[in-house]
Scaffold this motif. Structure first.
Motif, PDB file in Angstrom:
ATOM      1  N   LEU A  20     -50.900  -5.998  -1.988  1.00  0.00           N
ATOM      2  CA  LEU A  20     -51.443  -6.580  -3.211  1.00  0.00           C
ATOM      3  C   LEU A  20     -52.140  -5.516  -4.049  1.00  0.00           C
ATOM      4  O   LEU A  20     -52.032  -5.517  -5.283  1.00  0.00           O
ATOM      5  CB  LEU A  20     -52.425  -7.703  -2.863  1.00  0.00           C
ATOM      6  CG  LEU A  20     -51.815  -9.011  -2.350  1.00  0.00           C
ATOM      7  CD1 LEU A  20     -52.919  -9.973  -1.929  1.00  0.00           C
ATOM      8  CD2 LEU A  20     -50.928  -9.661  -3.393  1.00  0.00           C
ATOM      9  N   ALA A  21     -52.864  -4.607  -3.404  1.00  0.00           N
ATOM     10  CA  ALA A  21     -53.537  -3.527  -4.138  1.00  0.00           C
ATOM     11  C   ALA A  21     -52.517  -2.627  -4.828  1.00  0.00           C
ATOM     12  O   ALA A  21     -52.719  -2.175  -5.964  1.00  0.00           O
ATOM     13  CB  ALA A  21     -54.421  -2.715  -3.190  1.00  0.00           C
ATOM     14  N   ARG A  22     -51.394  -2.354  -4.142  1.00  0.00           N
ATOM     15  CA  ARG A  22     -50.360  -1.520  -4.764  1.00  0.00           C
ATOM     16  C   ARG A  22     -49.773  -2.212  -5.990  1.00  0.00           C
ATOM     17  O   ARG A  22     -49.588  -1.595  -7.053  1.00  0.00           O
ATOM     18  CB  ARG A  22     -49.244  -1.233  -3.747  1.00  0.00           C
ATOM     19  CG  ARG A  22     -48.186  -0.254  -4.268  1.00  0.00           C
ATOM     20  CD  ARG A  22     -46.960  -0.239  -3.381  1.00  0.00           C
ATOM     21  NE  ARG A  22     -46.234  -1.489  -3.471  1.00  0.00           N
ATOM     22  CZ  ARG A  22     -45.427  -1.811  -4.492  1.00  0.00           C
ATOM     23  NH1 ARG A  22     -45.270  -0.967  -5.514  1.00  0.00           N
ATOM     24  NH2 ARG A  22     -44.786  -2.957  -4.511  1.00  0.00           N
ATOM     25  N   LEU A  23     -49.456  -3.521  -5.859  1.00  0.00           N
ATOM     26  CA  LEU A  23     -48.931  -4.259  -7.000  1.00  0.00           C
ATOM     27  C   LEU A  23     -49.943  -4.304  -8.140  1.00  0.00           C
ATOM     28  O   LEU A  23     -49.577  -4.214  -9.316  1.00  0.00           O
ATOM     29  CB  LEU A  23     -48.565  -5.684  -6.570  1.00  0.00           C
ATOM     30  CG  LEU A  23     -47.306  -5.842  -5.713  1.00  0.00           C
ATOM     31  CD1 LEU A  23     -47.195  -7.269  -5.212  1.00  0.00           C
ATOM     32  CD2 LEU A  23     -46.065  -5.465  -6.508  1.00  0.00           C
ATOM     33  N   TRP A  24     -51.226  -4.454  -7.799  1.00  0.00           N
ATOM     34  CA  TRP A  24     -52.289  -4.455  -8.817  1.00  0.00           C
ATOM     35  C   TRP A  24     -52.261  -3.157  -9.619  1.00  0.00           C
ATOM     36  O   TRP A  24     -52.311  -3.165 -10.851  1.00  0.00           O
ATOM     37  CB  TRP A  24     -53.635  -4.666  -8.127  1.00  0.00           C
ATOM     38  CG  TRP A  24     -54.841  -4.541  -9.012  1.00  0.00           C
ATOM     39  CD1 TRP A  24     -55.441  -3.386  -9.440  1.00  0.00           C
ATOM     40  CD2 TRP A  24     -55.599  -5.604  -9.608  1.00  0.00           C
ATOM     41  NE1 TRP A  24     -56.517  -3.664 -10.238  1.00  0.00           N
ATOM     42  CE2 TRP A  24     -56.641  -5.021 -10.362  1.00  0.00           C
ATOM     43  CE3 TRP A  24     -55.498  -6.989  -9.562  1.00  0.00           C
ATOM     44  CZ2 TRP A  24     -57.570  -5.777 -11.063  1.00  0.00           C
ATOM     45  CZ3 TRP A  24     -56.436  -7.734 -10.252  1.00  0.00           C
ATOM     46  CH2 TRP A  24     -57.458  -7.138 -10.991  1.00  0.00           C
ATOM     47  N   ASP A  25     -52.183  -2.020  -8.907  1.00  0.00           N
ATOM     48  CA  ASP A  25     -52.187  -0.725  -9.592  1.00  0.00           C
ATOM     49  C   ASP A  25     -50.971  -0.577 -10.501  1.00  0.00           C
ATOM     50  O   ASP A  25     -51.074  -0.083 -11.638  1.00  0.00           O
ATOM     51  CB  ASP A  25     -52.215   0.412  -8.567  1.00  0.00           C
ATOM     52  CG  ASP A  25     -53.544   0.492  -7.823  1.00  0.00           C
ATOM     53  OD1 ASP A  25     -53.575   1.081  -6.719  1.00  0.00           O
ATOM     54  OD2 ASP A  25     -54.556  -0.031  -8.349  1.00  0.00           O
ATOM     55  N   GLU A  80     -41.600  -5.479 -11.354  1.00  0.00           N
ATOM     56  CA  GLU A  80     -40.955  -5.237 -10.074  1.00  0.00           C
ATOM     57  C   GLU A  80     -40.311  -6.534  -9.591  1.00  0.00           C
ATOM     58  O   GLU A  80     -40.698  -7.623 -10.019  1.00  0.00           O
ATOM     59  CB  GLU A  80     -41.972  -4.772  -9.029  1.00  0.00           C
ATOM     60  CG  GLU A  80     -42.480  -3.360  -9.238  1.00  0.00           C
ATOM     61  CD  GLU A  80     -43.280  -2.864  -8.047  1.00  0.00           C
ATOM     62  OE1 GLU A  80     -43.914  -1.812  -8.178  1.00  0.00           O
ATOM     63  OE2 GLU A  80     -43.270  -3.526  -6.982  1.00  0.00           O
ATOM     64  N   PRO A  81     -39.329  -6.448  -8.678  1.00  0.00           N
ATOM     65  CA  PRO A  81     -38.768  -7.671  -8.103  1.00  0.00           C
ATOM     66  C   PRO A  81     -39.855  -8.476  -7.390  1.00  0.00           C
ATOM     67  O   PRO A  81     -40.726  -7.905  -6.734  1.00  0.00           O
ATOM     68  CB  PRO A  81     -37.707  -7.154  -7.111  1.00  0.00           C
ATOM     69  CG  PRO A  81     -37.387  -5.777  -7.584  1.00  0.00           C
ATOM     70  CD  PRO A  81     -38.643  -5.231  -8.183  1.00  0.00           C
ATOM     71  N   ARG A  82     -39.765  -9.780  -7.502  1.00  0.00           N
ATOM     72  CA  ARG A  82     -40.777 -10.629  -6.900  1.00  0.00           C
ATOM     73  C   ARG A  82     -40.605 -10.655  -5.386  1.00  0.00           C
ATOM     74  O   ARG A  82     -39.528 -10.971  -4.888  1.00  0.00           O
ATOM     75  CB  ARG A  82     -40.663 -12.046  -7.449  1.00  0.00           C
ATOM     76  CG  ARG A  82     -41.689 -13.010  -6.883  1.00  0.00           C
ATOM     77  CD  ARG A  82     -41.571 -14.365  -7.520  1.00  0.00           C
ATOM     78  NE  ARG A  82     -40.307 -15.003  -7.196  1.00  0.00           N
ATOM     79  CZ  ARG A  82     -39.908 -16.140  -7.710  1.00  0.00           C
ATOM     80  NH1 ARG A  82     -40.645 -16.768  -8.588  1.00  0.00           N
ATOM     81  NH2 ARG A  82     -38.749 -16.663  -7.370  1.00  0.00           N
ATOM     82  N   PRO A  83     -41.653 -10.344  -4.595  1.00  0.00           N
ATOM     83  CA  PRO A  83     -41.532 -10.456  -3.134  1.00  0.00           C
ATOM     84  C   PRO A  83     -41.281 -11.909  -2.752  1.00  0.00           C
ATOM     85  O   PRO A  83     -41.834 -12.835  -3.349  1.00  0.00           O
ATOM     86  CB  PRO A  83     -42.899  -9.966  -2.627  1.00  0.00           C
ATOM     87  CG  PRO A  83     -43.503  -9.205  -3.763  1.00  0.00           C
ATOM     88  CD  PRO A  83     -42.976  -9.834  -5.004  1.00  0.00           C
ATOM     89  N   SER A  84     -40.461 -12.105  -1.755  1.00  0.00           N
ATOM     90  CA  SER A  84     -40.152 -13.454  -1.310  1.00  0.00           C
ATOM     91  C   SER A  84     -41.230 -13.966  -0.369  1.00  0.00           C
ATOM     92  O   SER A  84     -42.058 -13.202   0.146  1.00  0.00           O
ATOM     93  CB  SER A  84     -38.801 -13.474  -0.591  1.00  0.00           C
ATOM     94  OG  SER A  84     -38.888 -12.749   0.626  1.00  0.00           O
TER      95      SER A  84
END
Length: 891
Positions: A20-25, A80-84
């Motif tokens: 989640l932190a990576r996606l936030w950045d 980015e592609p949405r994680p499933s």
């Protein structure tokens, strides 16, 4: 007040929080200034306090639904592609499996000394399949829920069937039970949209794939579903299966999961509006679900409207609404949005009754007809006044004829749907010249969501919109009840919905969209009745598409059954001689042939041709097309000479009726040339294709798909004539043009790659051909799916060239797997099955088992004689190969 800090879960070893932190950045890079905790909470619908706990590392995600929504929002912002859900579930499982931190002190505590045996096995990964509906706002714990939970905790509990009328909250009760079970540690949870048998089979198949039960996985949903049921009865792991909204008991025939009576670790929960004996039984217990109790209704309204509302007003309103949860939800939403009190709402309710737009008596108990329909009228009127004004009612009309369990938003934003909505814009907006677009549709969906008229979840792929069946019924009947316009308006709604479904249907089904579109088509057909199938307009093409979709997805037997069902509908509504009735007869025969019954297909087409000539005349294009299909079926059935003669006679008639340059005439010339080759006239066939190529290039142009297809046949005949290297070079040139004109993923481009690889192998480069087919197979499975005939053919070629390159054992094993997979998709007498058996027998002999090869050829020859006859080329070749391996076994 919760601080709106950056997403930095300091000190946490959680893999979920790290992702989640990576996606936030990444989201902050793509959307600077927008990415804040408050905005993330608002868009995702997850409470701000929860988001803040994850951001600071003081809490870790425990609710998969919330995690999926937050992850989807961040991924969209990060482009980015949405994680499933499966991706997040795996990370959560990894977090649960990581060792707990050692307590502070002078040294390690609780570490076993070395030499005391192997470490305990890692816990099995928990599995969750299906999207559990989100909790309703201000969800109430209910007495009936306590009964369900108490029974679930008892040993040997039978399957629990929550039965009750629409609008009483059965799905919400089941969803709450499922979430509670997941929090308590159930190891496998499967949420099934059980409105159709297709949906049940697909959910079981996904569960089997997640559990690694079936080698077929999702390639053969029926087999995978059976594997899941066997696992459920024999496993020691705990599991819960929820079958939501069962509409027909026969859909569960052979698909009931074992209850705890026969599977100690399993639980089954069913929701349905049915009260039928077929859903009862010794291992099933029916739990009646009715309206709220007075106390539950008061608690719900207090939570929605506030503590300052007098208790008497709450009780009076609940009584007026019959304590029906759906009606209470709509009334509370209306009162809150209109900023009125209970007394004013009751006054409006009393003066806004609908006399005609009401759900049927089989869906509502006594006294609920007036409540639901009047509440619906108030809610839709209020929603219609919200911006963008005037579109709430027509958009709700579109959703009212589609699948309540899930409607793709793409259907409602397709050109036919947008045209329908634009035609219903208020006069002032229409004069402005602006039409309805995707953004406006999304805004209207949010308005309807706020008024509790539907659920709108942007993260639910292909099922973004869910509508309660009572709301759908009230909407449809309100439309029909207008005597001066009702039938025309309803026909317009149904037609727009059908056109919209057809427009978004993908040419190649790669995911669950096809299944969901089939469910929506079935719901539309049921709601619309003869609107989609009547003598004036015929049968709508979406009905044909839904049946054919099953076959294109690899479920050929299901396509035969669906086409036969549509034929019965056309017989009833159109009559036996209607062109669409005749057309679907042709489709039934075609799928019978694809399923392996080639002789039966040929016989059915011969009967159809007689009726076509009588009804439409011998020169009608549909009659000529039937003659084409009949000639092809006869050739597949072994009558090669008869097929060639039929194609030649058909070409003469097409040139007379359509002219020599008509595309159908050119296609007939193609069939004649192919038939000549099958009959043994290779040189004549090659010359005919050369002439056809010249004419198609002149009439259609060099880049037309038909011209490119003819070039493929010319190249093939070049190799057939002995110029193998020239054929490979010609296919290489053709591939360049195919990729330029059609694109790299077009089925014809993939077929050209297969031909190129095959002729390179024929030229001696067997290892290179095997490598090319391995690469091609990956692309075919991605583009066409694992059950597509071209994909299965590529597997056969890959096995053959690996065998020719020296890996005989691998070729034999690969063909065994291929035969098993083809048998799941095709019947045992299908030509592809017979060809695979022939190749398998050959490689068995090449592997050193000459006697085994001879035995396999003997069994194959018996079936070839029965299916194709003694004169078919396959039969003749098999007889020669049998003689060879018999002699080899004697030696």
């Amino acid at each position: 007040m919760v601080a709106d800090s950056p997403f930095r879960p300091q000190g946490s070893g959680s893999r979920v929080l790290a992702e989640l932190a990576r996606l936030w950045d990444q989201a902050r890079v793509h959307n600077p200034g927008r990415v804040t905790q408050k905005e993330l909470a608002r868009v995702s619908g997850v409470p701000h306090t929860t988001v803040n706990g994850w951001a600071t590392g003081t809490a870790e995600p425990r609710n998969l639904d919330q995690l999926v929504q937050v992850g989807a929002t961040l991924a969209a912002w990060a482009d980015e592609p949405r994680p499933s859900a499966r991706d997040w579930d795996r990370l959560m499982a990894a977090d649960r499996a990581r060792p707990a931190p050692a307590p502070a002190g002078n040294g390690p505590v609780g570490i076993a000394p070395a030499g005391n045996g192997p470490p305990p096995p890692a816990p099995a990964e928990r599995v969750r399949v299906g999207v559990i509906p989100q909790p309703a706002d201000c969800f109430q714990d209910r007495q009936v829920a306590e009964l369900v939970e108490a029974a679930a905790g008892e040993r040997g509990t039978p399957a629990q069937v929550l039965a009750g009328t629409g609008g009483v909250g059965k799905t919400q009760l089941a969803a709450a039970h499922a979430r509670r079970a997941w929090r308590q540690g159930v190891q496998v949870l499967v949420w099934v949209e059980a409105a159709t048998r297709d949906g049940i089979v697909s959910a079981y198949a996904r569960a089997a794939a997640r559990l690694g039960l079936s080698p077929a996985g999702l390639d053969d949903p029926d087999q995978a579903a059976r594997e899941f049921l066997v696992w459920a009865e024999t496993t020691g792991r705990s599991w819960l299966v929820v079958l939501d909204d069962v509409r027909r008991p026969k859909d569960l025939a052979g698909l009931w999961p074992p209850s705890a009576v026969s599977a100690a670790g399993g639980r089954v929960l069913v929701t349905t509006r049915l009260r039928e004996a077929a859903l009862a039984g010794a291992d099933r217990r029916t739990v009646g679900v009715g309206a709220f109790t007075p106390a539950e209704a008061r608690s719900y309204l207090r939570a929605k409207l506030g503590d300052d509302v007098p208790v008497a007003d709450l009780d009076d309103l609940a009584a007026d609404l019959g304590f029906l949860p759906l009606a209470l939800a709509q009334a509370a939403a209306y009162a809150a949005n209109a900023a009125i009190g209970c007394a004013e709402y009751r006054r409006r309710l009393a003066t806004r009754l609908l006399d005609h737009a009401v759900p049927g008596e089989d869906h509502l108990p006594d006294g609920h007809r007036r409540i639901v329909t009047a509440t619906w009228e108030l809610s839709i009127d209020e929603a219609g006044r919200a911006a963008p004004a005037g579109l709430a009612r027509p958009l709700l009309c579109l959703t009212s004829v589609l699948d309540a369990a899930g409607i793709p938003q793409a259907v409602l934003t397709s050109p036919p749907a947008l045209a329908y909505l634009t035609g219903h814009l208020p006069a002032q907006a229409a004069r402005g010249g602006g039409g309805v677009d995707e953004v406006i549709v999304d805004e209207v969906l949010r308005v309807l969501h706020r008024h509790s008229l539907l659920d709108h979840d942007r993260t639910a792929a292909h099922r973004e919109i869910r509508v309660h069946r009572l709301v759908q019924r009230a909407t449809r009947e309100n439309l029909i009840a207008r005597p001066e316009l009702g039938p025309r308006l309803f026909a317009e709604v149904a037609g727009a919905a059908a056109d919209a479904l057809l427009r978004v249907w993908p040419p190649v089904e790669r995911d669950r969209l096809g299944e969901i579109l089939r469910a929506n088509t079935a719901a539309l057909h049921q709601a619309a009745g003869t609107v989609l199938c009547n003598p004036g307009a015929g049968a709508h093409p979406v009905l044909f598409q839904a049946a054919a979709s099953l076959g294109h997805a690899g479920r050929v037997s299901a396509a035969v059954a669906a086409s036969a069902g549509l034929h019965a509908t056309c017989l009833r509504d159109l009559g036996p001689d209607h062109p669409d009735t005749l057309a679907i007869r042709g489709n039934v025969a075609g799928w019978r042939g694809r399923a392996g019954d080639v002789a039966g297909a040929a016989a059915a087409l011969a009967e159809l041709l007689t009726d076509m000539e009588r009804v439409l005349g011998p020169d009608h294009p549909a009659t000529l097309a039937t003659r084409t299909n009949l000639a092809g079926s006869r050739g597949q059935a072994g009558d090669v000479a008869g097929a060639a003669a039929a194609f030649a006679e058909l070409l003469t008639d097409m040139e007379r009726v359509l002219g020599p340059d008509h595309p159908d005439t050119l296609a007939a010339r193609h069939n004649v040339a192919s038939a000549r080759r099958e009959a043994g006239d290779v040189a004549g066939a090659a010359a005919a294709f050369e002439e056809l190529l010249a004419d198609r290039s002149r009439l259609l142009g060099p880049d037309h798909p038909d011209t490119l297809a003819t070039r493929s046949h010319v190249a093939f005949f070049r190799g057939d004539a002995g110029d193998v290297a020239g054929a490979a070079a010609t296919f290489a040139e053709l591939l360049t043009d195919m990729e330029r004109v059609l694109g790299p993923d077009h089925p014809e481009t993939l077929a050209t790659r297969a031909n190129l690889a095959g002729w390179r192998g024929q030229a001696g480069d067997t290892a290179g051909a095997a490598a090319a087919f391995a690469e091609l197979l990956t692309d075919m499975e991605r583009v066409l799916g694992p059950d597509h005939p071209a994909t299965l053919a590529a597997r056969a070629h890959l096995a053959s060239f690996r065998g020719q390159a020296g890996d005989v054992a691998d070729a034999y094993a690969a063909l065994e797997e291929l035969l098993a997979d083809r048998l799941k998709v095709l019947g045992p007498d299908h030509p592809s099955i017979l060809t695979t058996r022939r190749n398998l027998a050959r490689w068995r002999g090449e592997a050193g088992d000459a006697a085994g090869a001879a035995g396999a050829y003997e069994r194959l020859l018996t079936d070839l004689l029965r299916v194709l006859g003694p004169g078919h080329p396959y039969t003749v070749a098999a007889r020669e190969e049998l003689a060879y391996w018999r002699e080899a076994s004697r030696r």
